[in-house]
Write a protein that holds these residues in place. Structure first.
Motif, mmCIF file in Angstrom:
data_model
loop_
_atom_site.group_PDB
_atom_site.id
_atom_site.type_symbol
_atom_site.label_atom_id
_atom_site.label_comp_id
_atom_site.label_asym_id
_atom_site.label_seq_id
_atom_site.Cartn_x
_atom_site.Cartn_y
_atom_site.Cartn_z
ATOM 1 N N ALA A 163 -12.072 7.775 15.210
ATOM 2 C CA ALA A 163 -12.453 9.168 14.969
ATOM 3 C C ALA A 163 -11.575 9.799 13.898
ATOM 4 C CB ALA A 163 -12.349 9.964 16.265
ATOM 5 N N ILE A 164 -10.299 9.419 13.859
ATOM 6 C CA ILE A 164 -9.371 9.962 12.864
ATOM 7 C C ILE A 164 -9.487 9.224 11.540
ATOM 8 C CG2 ILE A 164 -6.934 10.310 12.314
ATOM 9 C CD1 ILE A 164 -6.426 10.536 15.335
ATOM 10 N N ASN A 165 -9.650 7.910 11.623
ATOM 11 C CA ASN A 165 -9.685 7.064 10.428
ATOM 12 C C ASN A 165 -10.880 6.111 10.517
ATOM 13 O OD1 ASN A 165 -9.208 5.453 8.216
ATOM 14 N ND2 ASN A 165 -7.398 4.443 9.054
ATOM 15 N N PRO A 166 -12.052 6.514 10.010
ATOM 16 C CA PRO A 166 -13.260 5.681 10.122
ATOM 17 C C PRO A 166 -13.091 4.277 9.549
ATOM 18 C CG PRO A 166 -13.821 7.896 9.414
ATOM 19 C CD PRO A 166 -12.322 7.814 9.375
ATOM 20 N N ARG A 167 -12.211 4.107 8.557
ATOM 21 C CA ARG A 167 -12.002 2.780 7.965
ATOM 22 C C ARG A 167 -11.527 1.773 9.010
ATOM 23 N NH1 ARG A 167 -7.129 0.329 5.419
ATOM 24 N NH2 ARG A 167 -7.826 -1.391 4.134
ATOM 25 N N SER A 168 -10.844 2.252 10.046
ATOM 26 C CA SER A 168 -10.295 1.343 11.043
ATOM 27 C C SER A 168 -11.374 0.711 11.917
ATOM 28 C CB SER A 168 -9.284 2.085 11.925
ATOM 29 O OG SER A 168 -9.933 3.074 12.716
ATOM 30 N N GLY A 217 0.833 -1.207 0.000
ATOM 31 C CA GLY A 217 0.000 0.000 0.000
ATOM 32 C C GLY A 217 0.859 1.244 0.000
ATOM 33 N N GLY A 218 0.543 2.195 0.868
ATOM 34 C CA GLY A 218 1.330 3.421 0.965
ATOM 35 C C GLY A 218 2.580 3.285 1.799
ATOM 36 N N GLY A 219 2.821 2.111 2.371
ATOM 37 C CA GLY A 219 4.050 1.864 3.120
ATOM 38 C C GLY A 219 4.008 2.302 4.572
ATOM 39 N N GLY A 220 2.824 2.590 5.102
ATOM 40 C CA GLY A 220 2.721 3.114 6.458
ATOM 41 C C GLY A 220 3.216 2.159 7.534
ATOM 42 N N HIS A 221 2.779 0.894 7.487
ATOM 43 C CA HIS A 221 3.234 -0.072 8.481
ATOM 44 C C HIS A 221 4.731 -0.331 8.342
ATOM 45 C CE1 HIS A 221 -1.147 -1.116 8.421
ATOM 46 N NE2 HIS A 221 -0.937 -1.176 9.719
ATOM 47 N N SER A 222 5.203 -0.434 7.114
ATOM 48 C CA SER A 222 6.627 -0.675 6.897
ATOM 49 C C SER A 222 7.469 0.480 7.418
ATOM 50 C CB SER A 222 6.896 -0.898 5.400
ATOM 51 O OG SER A 222 6.381 -2.133 4.978
ATOM 52 N N GLU A 223 6.992 1.704 7.225
ATOM 53 C CA GLU A 223 7.726 2.857 7.721
ATOM 54 C C GLU A 223 7.902 2.780 9.242
ATOM 55 O OE1 GLU A 223 7.602 7.738 7.401
ATOM 56 O OE2 GLU A 223 5.722 6.622 7.431
ATOM 57 N N LEU A 224 6.854 2.428 9.962
ATOM 58 C CA LEU A 224 6.936 2.303 11.417
ATOM 59 C C LEU A 224 8.009 1.288 11.819
ATOM 60 C CD1 LEU A 224 3.155 2.260 12.435
ATOM 61 C CD2 LEU A 224 4.775 4.143 12.743
ATOM 62 N N LEU A 225 8.027 0.170 11.142
ATOM 63 C CA LEU A 225 8.963 -0.896 11.494
ATOM 64 C C LEU A 225 10.398 -0.557 11.103
ATOM 65 C CD1 LEU A 225 6.582 -3.793 10.546
ATOM 66 C CD2 LEU A 225 7.711 -3.575 12.763
ATOM 67 N N LEU A 226 10.572 0.063 9.951
ATOM 68 C CA LEU A 226 11.925 0.429 9.511
ATOM 69 C C LEU A 226 12.524 1.497 10.419
ATOM 70 C CD1 LEU A 226 11.354 0.447 5.642
ATOM 71 C CD2 LEU A 226 12.723 -1.202 6.942
ATOM 72 N N ARG A 227 11.691 2.392 10.919
ATOM 73 C CA ARG A 227 12.178 3.412 11.862
ATOM 74 C C ARG A 227 12.557 2.776 13.201
ATOM 75 N NH1 ARG A 227 11.889 8.464 10.119
ATOM 76 N NH2 ARG A 227 10.316 9.044 8.553
ATOM 77 N N ALA A 228 11.779 1.820 13.638
ATOM 78 C CA ALA A 228 12.005 1.209 14.948
ATOM 79 C C ALA A 228 13.216 0.270 14.962
ATOM 80 C CB ALA A 228 10.759 0.453 15.395
ATOM 81 N N TYR A 229 13.500 -0.357 13.814
ATOM 82 C CA TYR A 229 14.573 -1.349 13.749
ATOM 83 C C TYR A 229 15.536 -0.984 12.613
ATOM 84 C CZ TYR A 229 11.325 -3.797 16.768
ATOM 85 O OH TYR A 229 10.476 -4.115 17.806
ATOM 86 N N PRO A 230 16.654 -0.328 12.947
ATOM 87 C CA PRO A 230 17.547 0.264 11.940
ATOM 88 C C PRO A 230 18.234 -0.725 11.010
ATOM 89 C CG PRO A 230 17.917 1.239 14.098
ATOM 90 C CD PRO A 230 17.036 0.067 14.311
ATOM 91 N N THR A 231 18.286 -2.018 11.376
ATOM 92 C CA THR A 231 18.922 -2.986 10.479
ATOM 93 C C THR A 231 17.899 -3.902 9.799
ATOM 94 O OG1 THR A 231 19.266 -4.579 12.288
ATOM 95 C CG2 THR A 231 21.030 -2.980 11.855
ATOM 96 N N LEU A 232 16.626 -3.635 10.033
ATOM 97 C CA LEU A 232 15.581 -4.429 9.389
ATOM 98 C C LEU A 232 15.483 -4.056 7.914
ATOM 99 C CD1 LEU A 232 13.250 -6.480 10.067
ATOM 100 C CD2 LEU A 232 11.750 -4.489 10.267
ATOM 101 N N SER A 279 -7.893 -0.526 0.019
ATOM 102 C CA SER A 279 -7.407 0.557 0.867
ATOM 103 C C SER A 279 -8.266 1.806 0.696
ATOM 104 C CB SER A 279 -5.951 0.891 0.521
ATOM 105 O OG SER A 279 -5.875 1.488 -0.760
ATOM 106 N N SER A 280 -8.147 2.714 1.655
ATOM 107 C CA SER A 280 -8.889 3.979 1.571
ATOM 108 C C SER A 280 -8.558 4.746 0.289
ATOM 109 C CB SER A 280 -8.604 4.836 2.803
ATOM 110 O OG SER A 280 -9.066 4.197 3.969
ATOM 111 N N PRO A 281 -7.274 4.858 -0.095
ATOM 112 C CA PRO A 281 -6.974 5.564 -1.343
ATOM 113 C C PRO A 281 -7.621 4.934 -2.571
ATOM 114 C CG PRO A 281 -5.007 5.371 -0.012
ATOM 115 C CD PRO A 281 -6.047 4.502 0.632
ATOM 116 N N GLN A 282 -7.697 3.609 -2.589
ATOM 117 C CA GLN A 282 -8.362 2.955 -3.709
ATOM 118 C C GLN A 282 -9.855 3.253 -3.706
ATOM 119 O OE1 GLN A 282 -6.915 -0.948 -2.683
ATOM 120 N NE2 GLN A 282 -5.496 -1.013 -4.416
ATOM 121 N N LEU A 283 -10.468 3.236 -2.530
ATOM 122 C CA LEU A 283 -11.888 3.557 -2.424
ATOM 123 C C LEU A 283 -12.167 4.997 -2.835
ATOM 124 C CD1 LEU A 283 -12.818 1.852 0.970
ATOM 125 C CD2 LEU A 283 -13.729 1.252 -1.273
ATOM 126 N N ASP A 284 -11.247 5.898 -2.495
ATOM 127 C CA ASP A 284 -11.455 7.324 -2.746
ATOM 128 C C ASP A 284 -11.153 7.733 -4.187
ATOM 129 O OD1 ASP A 284 -12.182 7.606 -0.117
ATOM 130 O OD2 ASP A 284 -10.211 8.287 0.556
#
Length: 305
Positions: free
Chosen positions: A285-290, A45-60, A112-117
């Motif tokens: 409240a921020i993301n109704p899709r969730s 998708g937009g890489g949101g989950h991957s971004e969280l993990l790559l930031r948290a684990y510098p050698t991942l 995903s939301s972007p695809q729906l929109d």
């Protein structure tokens, strides 16, 4: 960036569903599991989950899979700070063959939301667009083609099985009748109007649009989502190292049930929770899709050396 993908790129900048909850659980796993290890994000998708993990684990390192070219463009831009640790592959997750076992396999299922929109993708009736619904725009069968090619009975079965819609026969009859009278539907709004006409007036204007289940069913059929999910779930154990984590986010019961079944019944998995993670009121409240999101996690066990 190609012009036809630029608008889709900006749309994909969204918050990852259940991101905080997922990261909290992952943070409790042994750190060494993620040192110089691989993350397979099966639905990048937009890489949101991957971004969280790559930031948290510098050698991942990341291998991100997506069959949607707009998503791949968006993810590449979002993950640019980690470019030396990122590989993006154009593929359906069920067709992928990794060359290395992963510490994490992640999947955020459904549309995903972007695809729906994006009206031109034809996933939603909220914005009129062509009856497309293909997650991979290079495949041949569109929703319009499906409606035209299947029989009334087959259409009713699709709407009932994939949409769990009790008025499936009435809806299929109406769709086929309108198709015969007026030719192919000129867009999602026209199809939604026909479907809504099968319901009593008091239901047509409720909180949930009466065509929602029918659109879900057509989308699942066009993309063969449930059979693809079954193939993917059967492969995950072979993709993971001992102790590796499988994390799957689903958005309706047809997705959640097979995930739950595999995580509980496959002795190569040890589920991390009895009940799925769900979004908080603040996230909804921020993301109704969730609101409908359910996340299940399991660890890989019983690896044969």
């Amino acid at each position: 960036m190609p012009e036809n993908l630029s608008s889709s790129y900006s749309a994909f900048q969204h918050l990852p569903v259940l991101g905080d909850e997922i990261m909290e659980i992952i943070s409790k796993l042994p750190l060494k599991l993620f040192e110089d290890s691989l993350l397979i994000d099966s639905t990048l998708g937009g890489g949101g989950h991957s971004e969280l993990l790559l930031r948290a684990y510098p050698t991942l390192r990341l291998v991100g899979l997506d069959q949607d070219p707009a998503a791949r463009v968006a993810a590449a831009e979002r993950l640019r700070p980690f470019a030396d640790r990122v590989e993006i592959v154009a593929t359906n997750f069920a067709d992928f063959m990794p060359t290395e076992k992963a510490a994490i396999v992640l999947a955020d299922l459904g549309v995903s939301s972007p695809q729906l929109d994006s009206a031109e993708r034809g996933f939603s009736f909220k914005r009129n667009g062509p009856l497309d619904m293909r997650m991979n725009p290079e495949t041949l069968l569109t929703a319009a083609d499906l409606i035209d090619q299947v029989s009334e009975k087959e259409l009713a079965d699709i709407i009932y099985s994939y949409g769990e819609e009790r008025l499936s026969r009435r809806i299929a009859r109406r769709i086929k009748k309108d198709l015969q009278l007026h030719g192919q539907y000129d867009g999602t709004a026209a199809l939604a109007y026909s479907v809504a006409g099968c319901f009593p007036k008091k239901i047509r204007h409720g909180r949930i649009h009466p065509a929602t289940k029918t659109f879900q069913a057509l989308r699942i059929a066009v993309n063969d989502e449930l059979k693809t999910l079954d193939r993917f779930l059967s492969k995950i154990p072979d993709w993971l190292v001992e102790g590796g984590l499988a994390c799957v986010i689903s958005f309706h019961s047809l997705e959640d049930r097979p995930v739950k079944k595999v995580f509980r019944e496959d002795d190569r998995f040890d589920p991390l929770m009895r009940k799925p993670l769900k979004a908080s009121k603040d996230e909804v409240a921020i993301n109704p899709r969730s609101r409908s999101a359910k996340c299940r996690m399991a660890r890989r066990v019983n690896c044969v050396s």
